[in-house]
Structures are given as C-alpha cells and as structure tokens.
Write an enzyme that holds these catalytic residues in place. Structure first.
Site, PDB file in Angstrom:
ATOM      1  N   ARG A 171     -65.695   0.929  42.516  1.00  0.00           N
ATOM      2  CA  ARG A 171     -67.016   0.522  42.997  1.00  0.00           C
ATOM      3  C   ARG A 171     -67.742   1.684  43.679  1.00  0.00           C
ATOM      4  O   ARG A 171     -68.951   1.678  43.793  1.00  0.00           O
ATOM      5  CB  ARG A 171     -66.872  -0.611  44.033  1.00  0.00           C
ATOM      6  CG  ARG A 171     -66.465  -1.947  43.456  1.00  0.00           C
ATOM      7  CD  ARG A 171     -66.129  -2.939  44.564  1.00  0.00           C
ATOM      8  NE  ARG A 171     -67.207  -3.196  45.504  1.00  0.00           N
ATOM      9  CZ  ARG A 171     -68.197  -4.062  45.317  1.00  0.00           C
ATOM     10  NH1 ARG A 171     -68.251  -4.745  44.211  1.00  0.00           N
ATOM     11  NH2 ARG A 171     -69.129  -4.251  46.233  1.00  0.00           N
ATOM     12  N   ARG A 175     -69.783  12.148  45.127  1.00  0.00           N
ATOM     13  CA  ARG A 175     -70.945  12.981  44.766  1.00  0.00           C
ATOM     14  C   ARG A 175     -70.795  14.408  45.288  1.00  0.00           C
ATOM     15  O   ARG A 175     -70.352  14.597  46.421  1.00  0.00           O
ATOM     16  CB  ARG A 175     -72.226  12.381  45.352  1.00  0.00           C
ATOM     17  CG  ARG A 175     -72.499  10.972  44.866  1.00  0.00           C
ATOM     18  CD  ARG A 175     -73.951  10.597  45.119  1.00  0.00           C
ATOM     19  NE  ARG A 175     -74.149   9.188  44.821  1.00  0.00           N
ATOM     20  CZ  ARG A 175     -74.438   8.259  45.729  1.00  0.00           C
ATOM     21  NH1 ARG A 175     -74.599   8.591  46.994  1.00  0.00           N
ATOM     22  NH2 ARG A 175     -74.577   7.006  45.363  1.00  0.00           N
ATOM     23  N   ARG A 246     -59.356 -13.174  50.984  1.00  0.00           N
ATOM     24  CA  ARG A 246     -59.534 -12.634  52.334  1.00  0.00           C
ATOM     25  C   ARG A 246     -60.689 -13.378  52.977  1.00  0.00           C
ATOM     26  O   ARG A 246     -61.688 -13.694  52.318  1.00  0.00           O
ATOM     27  CB  ARG A 246     -59.874 -11.135  52.289  1.00  0.00           C
ATOM     28  CG  ARG A 246     -58.795 -10.289  51.666  1.00  0.00           C
ATOM     29  CD  ARG A 246     -57.514 -10.308  52.427  1.00  0.00           C
ATOM     30  NE  ARG A 246     -57.586  -9.511  53.644  1.00  0.00           N
ATOM     31  CZ  ARG A 246     -56.596  -9.468  54.542  1.00  0.00           C
ATOM     32  NH1 ARG A 246     -55.485 -10.196  54.370  1.00  0.00           N
ATOM     33  NH2 ARG A 246     -56.711  -8.714  55.614  1.00  0.00           N
ATOM     34  N   ARG A 276     -65.634  -2.682  60.321  1.00  0.00           N
ATOM     35  CA  ARG A 276     -66.952  -2.070  60.494  1.00  0.00           C
ATOM     36  C   ARG A 276     -67.751  -2.807  61.556  1.00  0.00           C
ATOM     37  O   ARG A 276     -67.412  -3.931  61.941  1.00  0.00           O
ATOM     38  CB  ARG A 276     -67.727  -2.046  59.171  1.00  0.00           C
ATOM     39  CG  ARG A 276     -67.893  -3.389  58.509  1.00  0.00           C
ATOM     40  CD  ARG A 276     -68.524  -3.228  57.120  1.00  0.00           C
ATOM     41  NE  ARG A 276     -68.619  -4.503  56.443  1.00  0.00           N
ATOM     42  CZ  ARG A 276     -69.141  -4.683  55.236  1.00  0.00           C
ATOM     43  NH1 ARG A 276     -69.607  -3.654  54.557  1.00  0.00           N
ATOM     44  NH2 ARG A 276     -69.200  -5.876  54.677  1.00  0.00           N
ATOM     45  N   GLU A 299     -66.529  -6.665  62.471  1.00  0.00           N
ATOM     46  CA  GLU A 299     -66.043  -7.435  61.323  1.00  0.00           C
ATOM     47  C   GLU A 299     -64.528  -7.248  61.173  1.00  0.00           C
ATOM     48  O   GLU A 299     -64.054  -6.117  61.070  1.00  0.00           O
ATOM     49  CB  GLU A 299     -66.788  -6.935  60.085  1.00  0.00           C
ATOM     50  CG  GLU A 299     -66.576  -7.752  58.860  1.00  0.00           C
ATOM     51  CD  GLU A 299     -67.528  -7.320  57.728  1.00  0.00           C
ATOM     52  OE1 GLU A 299     -68.710  -7.025  57.984  1.00  0.00           O
ATOM     53  OE2 GLU A 299     -67.049  -7.261  56.598  1.00  0.00           O
ATOM     54  N   TYR A 347     -64.884 -11.088  42.094  1.00  0.00           N
ATOM     55  CA  TYR A 347     -65.557 -10.291  43.132  1.00  0.00           C
ATOM     56  C   TYR A 347     -66.943  -9.938  42.580  1.00  0.00           C
ATOM     57  O   TYR A 347     -67.094  -8.986  41.823  1.00  0.00           O
ATOM     58  CB  TYR A 347     -64.694  -9.044  43.312  1.00  0.00           C
ATOM     59  CG  TYR A 347     -64.979  -8.071  44.430  1.00  0.00           C
ATOM     60  CD1 TYR A 347     -66.089  -8.143  45.237  1.00  0.00           C
ATOM     61  CD2 TYR A 347     -64.067  -7.037  44.659  1.00  0.00           C
ATOM     62  CE1 TYR A 347     -66.289  -7.211  46.242  1.00  0.00           C
ATOM     63  CE2 TYR A 347     -64.252  -6.104  45.664  1.00  0.00           C
ATOM     64  CZ  TYR A 347     -65.374  -6.199  46.445  1.00  0.00           C
ATOM     65  OH  TYR A 347     -65.563  -5.274  47.419  1.00  0.00           O
ATOM     66  N   ASP A 349     -71.072  -9.062  42.975  1.00  0.00           N
ATOM     67  CA  ASP A 349     -72.234  -8.695  43.764  1.00  0.00           C
ATOM     68  C   ASP A 349     -73.345  -9.709  43.469  1.00  0.00           C
ATOM     69  O   ASP A 349     -73.294 -10.416  42.461  1.00  0.00           O
ATOM     70  CB  ASP A 349     -72.696  -7.278  43.403  1.00  0.00           C
ATOM     71  CG  ASP A 349     -71.741  -6.218  43.938  1.00  0.00           C
ATOM     72  OD1 ASP A 349     -71.059  -6.491  44.947  1.00  0.00           O
ATOM     73  OD2 ASP A 349     -71.675  -5.121  43.354  1.00  0.00           O
TER      74      ASP A 349
HETATM   75  N1  UDP Z   1     -63.419   1.372  51.186  1.00  0.00           N
HETATM   76  C1  UDP Z   1     -62.696   2.182  52.021  1.00  0.00           C
HETATM   77  N2  UDP Z   1     -63.324   2.823  53.042  1.00  0.00           N
HETATM   78  C2  UDP Z   1     -64.636   2.690  53.282  1.00  0.00           C
HETATM   79  C3  UDP Z   1     -65.392   1.863  52.426  1.00  0.00           C
HETATM   80  C4  UDP Z   1     -64.752   1.206  51.396  1.00  0.00           C
HETATM   81  O1  UDP Z   1     -61.494   2.309  51.861  1.00  0.00           O
HETATM   82  O2  UDP Z   1     -65.134   3.287  54.245  1.00  0.00           O
HETATM   83  C5  UDP Z   1     -62.713   0.675  50.089  1.00  0.00           C
HETATM   84  C6  UDP Z   1     -62.252  -0.726  50.497  1.00  0.00           C
HETATM   85  O3  UDP Z   1     -61.025  -1.002  49.888  1.00  0.00           O
HETATM   86  C7  UDP Z   1     -63.339  -1.609  49.920  1.00  0.00           C
HETATM   87  C8  UDP Z   1     -63.667  -0.869  48.631  1.00  0.00           C
HETATM   88  O4  UDP Z   1     -63.537   0.530  48.962  1.00  0.00           O
HETATM   89  O5  UDP Z   1     -62.893  -2.912  49.687  1.00  0.00           O
HETATM   90  C9  UDP Z   1     -65.033  -1.157  48.068  1.00  0.00           C
HETATM   91  O6  UDP Z   1     -66.001  -0.821  49.027  1.00  0.00           O
HETATM   92  P1  UDP Z   1     -67.387  -1.561  49.120  1.00  0.00           P
HETATM   93  O7  UDP Z   1     -68.226  -0.858  50.106  1.00  0.00           O
HETATM   94  O8  UDP Z   1     -67.885  -1.761  47.743  1.00  0.00           O
HETATM   95  O9  UDP Z   1     -66.926  -2.947  49.753  1.00  0.00           O
HETATM   96  P2  UDP Z   1     -67.682  -4.341  49.926  1.00  0.00           P
HETATM   97  O10 UDP Z   1     -69.068  -4.198  49.388  1.00  0.00           O
HETATM   98  O11 UDP Z   1     -66.851  -5.260  49.142  1.00  0.00           O
HETATM   99  O12 UDP Z   1     -67.623  -4.607  51.386  1.00  0.00           O
END
Ligand code: UDP
Length: 382
Positions: A171, A175, A246, A276, A299, A347, A349
């Site tokens: 996901r 860059r 979860r 976060r 969270e 999962y 979006d």
């Molecule tokens: N992830 C991580 N560190 C970060 C952000 C994301 O390890 O700082 C991992 C984590 O396993 C997460 C996945 O990357 O579930 C996908 O991130 P995304 O931001 O897409 O998560 P969501 O939108 O599901 O909160």
C-alpha cells in the site's frame, strides 16, 4: 422490487441509492445510532472541531467515476495527506522519501545516490517476497524497516510482520524525491461538511427508508433480496468460528492551541503503546485556524473481541481457511448478497467501497432481469 440493506455505511448507502434510482425500494437498517459506518464524522461538542469518530479517513482515488460520484453528494475540499513519524525522539517525513532517507542516515544524498544506496541496503536475495517482512527487506533494507515498519506493524496488527502478507506494505510508496503526499492518486480531498453529510445525501431519496438502532438479528420482514454489509461470519452465527479483526480504541484529549501542527503523527517505536495521534482540525485546513481548542486522539490497536467494533480484517492463513468455509456456505444462500469491508472480509479504502458498491448494485439489477435470485458475492473475498 423490495430490498433490505443491512448497514448504513458507504457500501449500503451507495447500493440503496442505485436501487432506489432504478425504481426499487430499499429499507436500510443499522444497529448504530448513526449512519455512515466507520467514516462517521461529527463535531466535537467541546471544541466544535469535526472529528472522524472511527479514526482518520482521507478520500483518495484514481477513478474518475468514483470521484465524480462523491462530488455529486457533497463538496470536497482540497486536502493532501502529509504524515509525519516520530521515531526514537526525532520526527521524520512519511511515506519513505528522499527526506526520510537523508534524515535517518544523516546524509544529503541526491535521488540517484539514494537509489543506489537503498539498493545496496536492500536484501536482493529475496526474489518473490511473500511476507510483509520480506517485502520490506527487499524494498528498503533492515534499517528503514526496523525504524518505521517493524514496531508500528507489530502494534497495528498484533503479530510479527513475518506472519503478515506482503500486500499490506505494498500500500505504501518508496520515493527518491521530496514528494511527501502520502497518496499517489489523481484525486484527493476531504468533505467540507464531513462524511456523514455525504452519506446522508446519498440516502436522501424517496424510495429509501432508514431505521437506526436496529440489529438485523432482531428484525424480520418480507424482502425480495438482502444486501448484507455486516460481518460475513456474523450472518452465520459464527458457526465455524470467528474471522479475526483488529479493533481500534481512541483516547481523546484536548489542548489549547495547536497540539502537533499536523493531522497525523505516527509513533513507530514498539515501546510507545499507541500507533498514532491524529489532530482533527488539521483534516480541515480551510478552517483549522478558527478553533482555539483542538481535539486529538491517541489510537490503540487490539485484537477484536466479540463486543468490539471490527475495523481491519487480519486475513492470516487460518482466517483464509475459515473464510473459505463461509464463502462456500454463503454461495448456497439465495436472495442475499454480501458486500463491503465486513461482508467480504476485505481491507477496502473508501473509493474501492464505492466502486464495488456501484458494481454490486449493477449485478443485482442484472440478476433480477434474468429472474435469478442467487448472487452471494459480486467480489471474491479471497
Ligand atoms: N506502516 C508502518 N509504519 C507506518 C505506517 C504504516 O509500519 O508509519 C505499515 C502498517 O503495517 C500499516 C501498513 O503499513 O498497516 C499500511 O499503512 P497505511 O498507512 O496504508 O495504513 P492504514 O491506512 O490502513 O491505516
């Protein structure tokens, strides 16, 4: 035809609307006391800030049809998701970009230098990464993986990243420039009046009736077809066991002024118990200056118990085996279609939820035209 839609989230609302516009009637029921499911927004009574009650939702899509669809039901304001991460007492840029790499290694590399440096760090012996960990080691190497992904992912998913599928990490972009927009998509925005207002507008049709605070288990009626956007295993009384999810817990707090200067700060260290902190006035940059007090949420992620709200489908190997049983059983059922994040244990979006909901409504209409009554899934949950 008469349709029952279980769940007033994005999926249920879009399907009900499509059917209503085609001249059918839809009763939408939801066990919660509000519509919009997990993208529900409401003003915090203490500060007036519009909060995303079930955690941050940022709308982003490459699909012009979906973008047009959401704009039809509410004004979308320009918004760019720029996430920061606190690791070991320092703040870094996310997603992993040239700034993050230079910050972490204390260097001033150019794009080409960083690219060859990361290639030298990455584990090139991994050909076809299957797990989150393999994908990360092949993609960014051990130092970035440990700093940004290992701890956060363990907290978020409750298991070692070596047990998770590579798709979760896919996901995120990597860059070699200073672009820090979290998403690569063509369209991105935030609804001016919140997501609940948008869902309310979608549901606002003479052929749609809504009943809240009503569990599907406690309701019976005569319908030609049911669209079920609740959890797939719940429809079957969890008879083969529970699919794992979860859940999230939010600890709300207020602060006078600006708490963190940005909407989302990830805490990637395993020792910090939350994943976060989100500060919701920054999700509305067009009026964030208007608020003297701010609303923030820590969270926490946890295994979802029977009384918790399911958020993320875990989809580990044993879940997939269980899912297979539910799919086979569901396919025997007539006059019900399982849809959405919970109904297909996927999962999704928000943009994908809308796209799939439009396709699901189309498929039900096509089925009715041929006189059929069996369509358990329009999108394969596996
Ligand atoms: N992830 C991580 N560190 C970060 C952000 C994301 O390890 O700082 C991992 C984590 O396993 C997460 C996945 O990357 O579930 C996908 O991130 P995304 O931001 O897409 O998560 P969501 O939108 O599901 O909160």
């Amino acid at each position: 035809m008469k349709l029952l839609v279980v769940g007033a989230g994005l999926t249920g609302a879009v399907i009900a609307r499509e059917m209503a516009e085609a001249g059918h009637s839809a009763l939408v029921i939801d066990e919660r006391d509000h519509i919009a499911g997990n993208c529900h927004t409401e003003p915090d009574p203490d500060t007036g800030v519009m909060v995303h009650v079930y955690g941050p939702h940022i709308f982003h899509t490459d699909d012009d049809i979906v973008w047009k669809y959401i704009n039809r039901f509410g004004e979308m304001m320009p918004y760019k998701n720029r996430v920061k991460a606190t690791v070991g007492g320092s703040v870094y840029s996310l997603p992993i970009n040239l700034h993050t790499i230079n910050q972490l290694y204390g260097k001033a590399m150019s794009p080409d230098e960083a690219r060859s440096f990361i290639t030298s760090e990455a584990d090139t012996s991994i050909d076809d990464p299957q797990t989150f960990e393999e994908q990360a080691l092949k993609f960014v190497g051990p130092k970035i993986y440990k700093a940004f992904f290992h701890g956060y992912t363990k907290k978020q998913w409750g298991v070692e990243p070596s047990e998770l599928p590579a798709s979760i990490l896919k996901r995120l972009p990597l860059r070699f420039n200073y672009e820090d927009n979290y998403f690569n998509h063509k369209h991105q925005g935030m609804p001016k009046h919140g997501y609940t207002k948008i869902v309310q507008n979608i549901l606002d049709h003479k052929n749609i009736e809504i009943r809240l605070n009503l569990r599907s288990e406690d309701f019976a009626g005569d319908f030609d077809h049911t669209v079920y956007s609740g959890a797939l295993d719940r429809w079957f009384d969890h008879k083969f066991g529970r699919l794992s999810y979860r859940t999230l817990r939010f600890e709300k707090f207020h602060y006078d002024g600006d708490y963190q200067g940005t909407a989302v700060m990830n805490y990637c260290d395993e020792a910090v118990p939350y994943t976060r902190i989100s500060e919701h006035k920054h999700f509305a940059p067009w009026n964030s200056e208007e608020f003297e007090k701010t609303t923030c949420f820590k969270e926490f992620s946890a295994a979802c118990g029977p009384d918790d709200i399911p958020f993320y489908p875990v989809r580990l190997v044993h879940d997939k085996a269980l899912l297979q049983k539910y799919i086979e059983t569901a396919k025997q059922e007539s006059r019900v279609t399982f849809a959405g994040r919970l109904g297909t244990y996927s999962y999704l979006d928000m943009d994908v939820s809308i796209k799939r909901a439009l396709e699901t409504a189309g498929a039900i209409k096509a089925m009715w035209k041929t006189g059929g009554d069996t369509l358990a899934f329009v999108h394969d949950p596996l």
